[in-house]
Design a protein around this motif. Structure first.
Motif, short mmCIF file in Angstrom:
data_model
loop_
_atom_site.label_atom_id
_atom_site.label_comp_id
_atom_site.label_asym_id
_atom_site.label_seq_id
_atom_site.Cartn_x
_atom_site.Cartn_y
_atom_site.Cartn_z
N VAL A 219 73.78 25.39 49.29
CA VAL A 219 74.23 23.99 49.16
C VAL A 219 73.11 23.11 48.64
O VAL A 219 73.29 22.30 47.73
CB VAL A 219 74.76 23.49 50.51
N ASN A 220 71.89 23.30 49.20
CA ASN A 220 70.75 22.44 48.81
C ASN A 220 69.75 23.18 47.95
O ASN A 220 68.60 22.75 47.82
CB ASN A 220 70.06 21.90 50.07
N SER A 221 70.10 24.37 47.44
CA SER A 221 69.13 25.17 46.70
C SER A 221 68.99 24.64 45.29
O SER A 221 69.86 23.95 44.75
CB SER A 221 69.59 26.63 46.66
N VAL A 222 67.84 25.02 44.69
CA VAL A 222 67.58 24.68 43.30
C VAL A 222 67.93 25.87 42.43
O VAL A 222 67.79 27.02 42.84
CB VAL A 222 66.10 24.28 43.12
N ASP A 223 68.41 25.61 41.24
CA ASP A 223 68.81 26.69 40.31
C ASP A 223 67.55 27.16 39.59
O ASP A 223 67.19 26.62 38.54
CB ASP A 223 69.84 26.15 39.34
N ALA A 224 66.85 28.17 40.15
CA ALA A 224 65.56 28.61 39.62
C ALA A 224 65.48 30.12 39.64
O ALA A 224 66.24 30.81 40.33
CB ALA A 224 64.41 28.01 40.42
N ILE A 225 64.51 30.63 38.83
CA ILE A 225 64.29 32.07 38.77
C ILE A 225 62.82 32.34 39.05
O ILE A 225 61.96 31.46 38.90
CB ILE A 225 64.68 32.64 37.39
N LEU A 226 62.52 33.59 39.45
CA LEU A 226 61.15 34.03 39.71
C LEU A 226 60.83 35.13 38.72
O LEU A 226 61.55 36.12 38.61
CB LEU A 226 61.01 34.55 41.15
N VAL A 227 59.74 34.97 37.95
CA VAL A 227 59.32 35.91 36.92
C VAL A 227 57.94 36.43 37.30
O VAL A 227 57.04 35.65 37.63
CB VAL A 227 59.29 35.26 35.53
N GLY A 228 57.77 37.78 37.25
CA GLY A 228 56.49 38.37 37.56
C GLY A 228 56.29 39.66 36.81
O GLY A 228 57.26 40.30 36.39
N GLY A 229 55.03 40.08 36.65
CA GLY A 229 54.79 41.32 35.94
C GLY A 229 53.33 41.61 35.81
O GLY A 229 52.47 40.93 36.37
N ILE A 230 53.04 42.65 35.02
CA ILE A 230 51.65 43.05 34.78
C ILE A 230 51.47 43.23 33.30
O ILE A 230 52.42 43.48 32.53
CB ILE A 230 51.31 44.35 35.52
N LEU A 231 50.20 43.10 32.84
CA LEU A 231 49.82 43.29 31.45
C LEU A 231 49.34 44.73 31.28
O LEU A 231 48.50 45.20 32.06
CB LEU A 231 48.71 42.30 31.08
N LEU A 232 49.89 45.45 30.29
CA LEU A 232 49.48 46.83 30.04
C LEU A 232 48.23 46.90 29.16
O LEU A 232 47.50 47.91 29.19
CB LEU A 232 50.62 47.61 29.40
N ASN A 233 47.96 45.88 28.34
CA ASN A 233 46.76 45.88 27.49
C ASN A 233 45.52 45.92 28.37
O ASN A 233 45.37 45.13 29.33
CB ASN A 233 46.73 44.63 26.62
N LYS A 234 44.62 46.87 28.07
CA LYS A 234 43.33 47.04 28.76
C LYS A 234 43.50 47.23 30.27
O LYS A 234 42.60 46.95 31.05
CB LYS A 234 42.41 45.84 28.49
N ASN A 235 44.68 47.73 30.68
CA ASN A 235 44.94 47.99 32.11
C ASN A 235 44.43 49.40 32.42
O ASN A 235 45.18 50.37 32.56
CB ASN A 235 46.43 47.87 32.42
N THR A 236 43.08 49.52 32.52
CA THR A 236 42.44 50.82 32.67
C THR A 236 42.81 51.47 34.00
O THR A 236 42.99 52.69 34.09
CB THR A 236 40.93 50.66 32.57
N ALA A 237 42.94 50.69 35.04
CA ALA A 237 43.27 51.27 36.36
C ALA A 237 44.63 51.97 36.31
O ALA A 237 44.80 53.07 36.85
CB ALA A 237 43.26 50.17 37.42
N LEU A 238 45.59 51.31 35.68
CA LEU A 238 46.93 51.91 35.58
C LEU A 238 46.90 53.19 34.77
O LEU A 238 47.46 54.22 35.18
CB LEU A 238 47.90 50.89 34.96
N ILE A 239 46.24 53.16 33.61
CA ILE A 239 46.28 54.32 32.72
C ILE A 239 45.47 55.46 33.30
O ILE A 239 45.79 56.65 33.10
CB ILE A 239 45.78 53.91 31.32
N GLU A 240 44.37 55.15 34.04
CA GLU A 240 43.58 56.20 34.67
C GLU A 240 44.38 56.88 35.79
O GLU A 240 44.34 58.10 35.95
CB GLU A 240 42.28 55.62 35.22
N HIS A 241 45.11 56.08 36.53
CA HIS A 241 45.92 56.66 37.60
C HIS A 241 47.02 57.57 37.02
O HIS A 241 47.31 58.64 37.56
CB HIS A 241 46.53 55.54 38.44
N MET A 242 47.57 57.13 35.90
CA MET A 242 48.60 57.94 35.25
C MET A 242 47.99 59.25 34.74
O MET A 242 48.59 60.33 34.86
CB MET A 242 49.23 57.16 34.09
N ARG A 243 46.73 59.20 34.15
CA ARG A 243 46.09 60.42 33.66
C ARG A 243 45.80 61.39 34.80
O ARG A 243 45.97 62.61 34.67
CB ARG A 243 44.80 60.08 32.91
N GLU A 244 45.36 60.88 35.97
CA GLU A 244 45.07 61.75 37.10
C GLU A 244 46.35 62.46 37.59
O GLU A 244 46.28 63.58 38.10
CB GLU A 244 44.45 60.91 38.24
#
Length: 955
Positions: A219-244
């Motif tokens: 009834v009193n809510s606002v019409d809004a959305i929540l956007v979130g994510g991660i950047l894959l460029n230079k994300n060495t931790a992610l790619i190293e974990h995937m390689r392991e």
């Protein structure tokens, strides 16, 4: 056994070591010498075959192993790389799903939702977003309106900024939580995080794992959305974990190091750290030609790639956005060097083991070959000795038990068998000669004639008896054919003698013709004989002329004896046959009883009347018979019983039954079943020692039915006449009692006239019907006339209603002659034509067709009349020939109901037939068939006077 000189065998092949030159000519070539040695020396062939695996098969096998093994190693490498690439893709998909789940859970957090509703631009909300992003491992977390206007963020994006158009934002705006890979150009970096430009710069696009969800609506809510994510460029931790995950330690040979990364165009966004110099994510590039192939595909790509001077096998799989379009490439690579070194080492090991094995096998083969050639030489020497005339020579024992040793033993057995068979052959030849002499003697002295025929009937051989019987010599018989002396089998012999004889043989009698033309009766037996590869027919013939003469004489004696016996039997049975004929042919039924009052005889008429079988009543006493007939009678008219009949006979009295003739009492009963047959029964007493009493049965069903039909007819005729008579009487009384005006009086008089005409028509048709039935055609005036002329006169004489068309007549061009009473046939056709117009009040054509069945036996002609009127139901059609029956019950169509009955009587008295076919609401077709002129006599001419035999009152 002697052999030709060219087939002599030598003990061993002489292998010359050199060939001298004579006359200056050059010696044979090495290839020719090898071919000659191969053909002459088994030892040379065995030596060559023993060395062939080592010299020929080994290089071929090694070459195949090198080629096939290399291909198989590459295939295994690609399969392993495909598995690694699939694992990397699954890992990124799992990360994307986890981010989507985190964002979907955050929009349901009560504190976050409350702050978005109450303080959308407060620092407390930004701090909460920053804490949630760090806790969830997200690079940014943004609250925005459905239109993409930023309300707050964790990454320092100012309020009021706008998010770029993307798939996840659109899905969240319509209430669908989603996560996807997205590619962002440099000018949109600030909409997500100002840090993106510091990390990436302007060198290329950013690739994100982006997720968005809509806040719950209230009834009193606002019409809004929540956007979130991660950047894959230079994300060495992610790619190293995937390689392991996809390249665990020690899984690759030679301590090789696998590589994983994400690529856009030729440039790597991020790549796993490598120990090799030059393999760094910031500087690694893929050849442009390879990336064009990869970017053009929507499925995985595998191939060889040179990375910083090191050969790798690499695989690429596209990363697809929410719309299924590729935005980047996920790549994994394995260095080729360790795999190639392991493959070469394995091939060298296999080749060394194979060479040692083949060398050992060759030496064993050569040794076994030398032993075998020596023993074969011993067998050859023994064969030469036997050929030279020493049949007692044998192969010496070698001490072995292999195939060559068994060959020597078999050769010795063969020599023994040949010697034994030579002795047996001489004995068999003597036996065959003795048997042939014995059979020839039997053949020539056989009592019957024996002829051996070819399959075409020509004589192959004949014994002297057959030649003597036919008056020929044995030599003359050889040139004859079976058809020249056998009258019955001669024609078959030329075409199908062998087929007629068959495997079972043939036995028959025939007539044979001698050389001088005389004939005699012969008994012939034929059978099939297979001798070697030829087939013959064996014919045995015997002269049976004397036997035939004796049989004819015996037949004459037998015939005379049968005539005498037949005459005596006829005389003895004449009287019995006369009595049996009387009882059998009598239309009345008889039952006779013996002295114990049991049924001893039942004639055919009684069995037919009662529907019983002789075995049912013979031997039955009178009480059982009375019970049986009573049970088969109707309750309203039962069988009176034998005892009552006997008592009534003695007392000369008994109650009269229904249907009894005037002035005479009789007993009748009615049987159950089709037609309810009515029988009259009486009894006669006898004084014979074999017969005590006789029951006499008479079928009076017809008489009873005639009486019933007369009563019904009189009742129906009176009813039909009473109706118009009542109208005439009533209107006449009205005219006498009251004065009416002229118009009314004329109308009443018209009704009286019409009813009087109806009465006259009924009376006339009744008189016609009675006259026809009484005279049975005796008053017919028969003449030959054309059926077409009769039809034309009927149509011309009929008064067709004013609003109707004349009938259409077909078939008048046929000359159809009939022998009929023209006036009566016209009357019948006129009745049918009148019905066609009366019973089609709504109109419709009426057709007349002349028919000719000349192919039938006897031939007949006909007239078919068709209307399109009311038609009849099947029940009405079944009663169309009943007197006074009318299908129309409304009373609107005039008629007496006697017309079709008159038609049937007239046509059947002419020997014809009336056929009626009708369908209610469609119309009716009536066909009158009359015998063609001269085909069938009239029924009226066939009827003869009948008289009823006077009933016997006593025996």
């Amino acid at each position: 056994m002697r052999y030709p000189e060219s087939s002599k065998m030598t003990t061993r092949a002489e292998v010359p070591t050199d060939v001298p030159l004579t006359g200056g000519r050059p010696g044979p070539s090495p290839w020719a010498r090898i071919r000659r040695l191969w053909g002459q020396s088994l030892r040379f062939r065995l030596l060559t075959l023993g060395l062939m695996p080592l010299l020929i098969a080994f290089p071929i096998i090694v070459g195949v192993l090198v080629v096939v093994g290399g291909q198989r190693a590459d295939a295994l490498l690609v399969a392993n790389l495909r598995s690694n690439l699939g694992g990397a893709g699954n890992y990124l998909e799992q990360v994307k799903a986890d981010i989507g789940i985190r964002v979907s859970q955050m929009v349901r957090a009560e504190r976050l939702t409350k702050l978005v509703i109450t303080q959308p631009e407060s620092s407390e909300l930004r701090e909460l977003l920053n804490t949630a992003a760090r806790g969830g491992g997200l690079d940014f977390l943004i609250v925005a309106t459905q239109q993409g206007r930023v309300l707050a963020s964790s990454s320092g994006v100012p309020a009021g900024a706008h998010l770029p158009e993307s798939y996840v934002v659109r899905q969240a705006a319509i209430g669908v939580a989603n996560a996807a890979f997205e590619r962002i150009p440099p000018d949109s970096f600030d909409a997500f995080s100002p840090r993106f430009k510091e990390l990436i710069g302007n060198s290329g696009d950013a690739v994100l794992i982006n997720a968005a969800a809509h806040f719950p609506l209230g009834v009193n809510s606002v019409d809004a959305i929540l956007v979130g994510g991660i950047l894959l460029n230079k994300n060495t931790a992610l790619i190293e974990h995937m390689r392991e995950i996809i390249f665990p330690v020690g899984v690759l040979p030679g301590d090789a190091e696998g590589l994983s990364g994400i690529f856009v165009d030729e440039q790597s966004l991020v790549i796993s750290r490598q120990r090799q110099p030059g393999l760094r994510g910031e500087s690694l590039q893929i050849e442009r030609a390879i990336m064009r192939q990869v970017n053009d595909r929507t499925e995985a790509w595998f191939g060889g790639v040179d990375l910083a001077g090191i050969s790798h096998h690499m695989g690429f799989a596209p990363l697809l956005d929410g719309l299924g379009q590729p935005i980047a490439q996920l790549g994994v690579a394995i260095p080729d060097g360790p795999y190639h070194r392991e493959n070469i080492l394995l091939l060298l090991t296999i080749a060394g083991l194979m060479a040692a094995t083949m060398l050992g096998l060759s030496l064993l083969f050569l040794r076994a070959g030398r032993s075998m050639t020596q023993r074969l030489g011993a067998i050859s020497s023994t064969m030469n000795a036997v050929h030279a005339g020493q049949p007692e020579a044998r192969v010496p024992a070698s001490g072995f038990h292999d195939e060559v040793a068994r060959l020597g033993d078999d050769f010795n057995d063969l020599l023994e068998t040949i010697a034994h068979q030579n002795d047996m052959r001489r004995a068999v030849l003597q036996t065959v000669a003795d048997e042939a002499s014995r059979r020839r003697t039997l053949f020539e002295h056989e009592r019957d004639g024996v002829v051996i025929l070819n399959t075409d009937g020509s004589v192959f051989e004949a014994n002297p008896k057959a030649a003597w019987m036919l008056g020929y010599t044995v030599q003359e018989m050889i040139s004859l054919h079976l058809a020249e002396w056998d009258a019955a089998l001669g024609d078959d012999a030329r075409g199908g003698l062998l087929a007629r004889v068959g495997s079972a043989g043939l036995f028959c009698e025939s007539t044979h013709r001698r050389k001088d033309g005389t004939v005699y009766c012969a008994e012939v037996s034929l059978s099939r004989a297979d001798w070697g590869d030829k087939t013959f027919v064996l014919l045995v013939q015997r002269d049976i002329s004397d036997r035939k003469a004796v049989e004819a004489e015996l037949e004459r004696y037998r015939s005379t004896l049968e005539e005498q016996v037949e005459q005596r039997t006829k005389e003895l049975n004449d009287r019995s046959q006369q009595l049996n004929a009387i009882f059998t042919l009598s239309p009345d039924g008889f039952l006779s009883f013996d002295q114990e009052r049991r049924v001893s005889f039942a004639n055919t008429a009684f069995l037919r009347m009662s529907g019983l079988l002789a075995e049912d009543v013979i031997g039955m006493d009178e009480r059982a018979l009375s019970a049986l007939l009573t049970a088969r009678s109707l309750p309203t008219a039962p069988f009176p019983g034998v005892a009552r009949l006997r008592k009534s006979r003695r007392l000369k009295e008994g109650p009269a039954t229904v249907g009894a003739t005037a002035g005479k009492r009789r007993h009748v009963f009615e049987l159950q079943g089709p037609g309810n047959r009515v029988l009259e029964v009486s009894i006669r007493m006898a004084d014979s020692p074999n017969v005590s009493q006789i029951l006499y049965f008479r079928d009076v069903t017809h008489e009873t039915e005639v009486d019933r039909m007369k009563s019904e007819f009189l009742s129906t005729a009176a009813h039909e006449l009473r109706t118009p008579m009542s109208s005439i009487y009533g209107f006449a009384q009205l005219l006498m009692l009251k004065d009416f005006d002229r118009e009314r009086s004329r109308d009443m008089l018209g009704t009286i006239v019409r009813q009087a005409e109806l009465m006259i028509a009924i009376i006339n048709e009744l008189l016609d019907l009675a006259r026809i039935e009484a005279r049975r055609g005796k008053d017919f005036v028969i003449a030959r006339v054309g059926l077409g002329d009769i039809v034309q006169e009927v149509v011309a004489g009929y008064n067709i209603p004013l609003d109707r068309q004349p009938p259409c007549i077909l078939g008048l061009d046929q000359d159809l002659q009939v022998d009929v009473d023209q006036r009566k046939i016209q009357q019948a056709l006129l009745n049918i034509l009148s019905n066609a117009y009366k019973y089609s009040p709504a109109g419709g054509p009426v057709g007349l067709t002349l028919l000719n069945e000349s192919a039938s036996e006897p031939s007949r002609v006909g007239v078919q009349l068709t209307d399109h009127g009311l038609g009849m139901t099947p029940d009405q059609l079944a009663r169309v020939f009943e007197r006074f029956y009318r299908a129309d019950t409304s009373g609107n169509i005039p008629g007496t109901g006697l017309g079709m009955c008159v038609v049937k009587e007239i046509v059947e008295l002419h020997g014809g037939e009336v056929e009626v076919a009708s369908t209610q609401g469609v119309g009716t077709t009536v066909t009158v068939w009359i015998p063609a002129a001269g085909q069938k006599p009239l029924v009226a001419q066939e009827i003869v006077a009948e008289s009823e035999a006077e009933r016997l009152d006593t025996w």
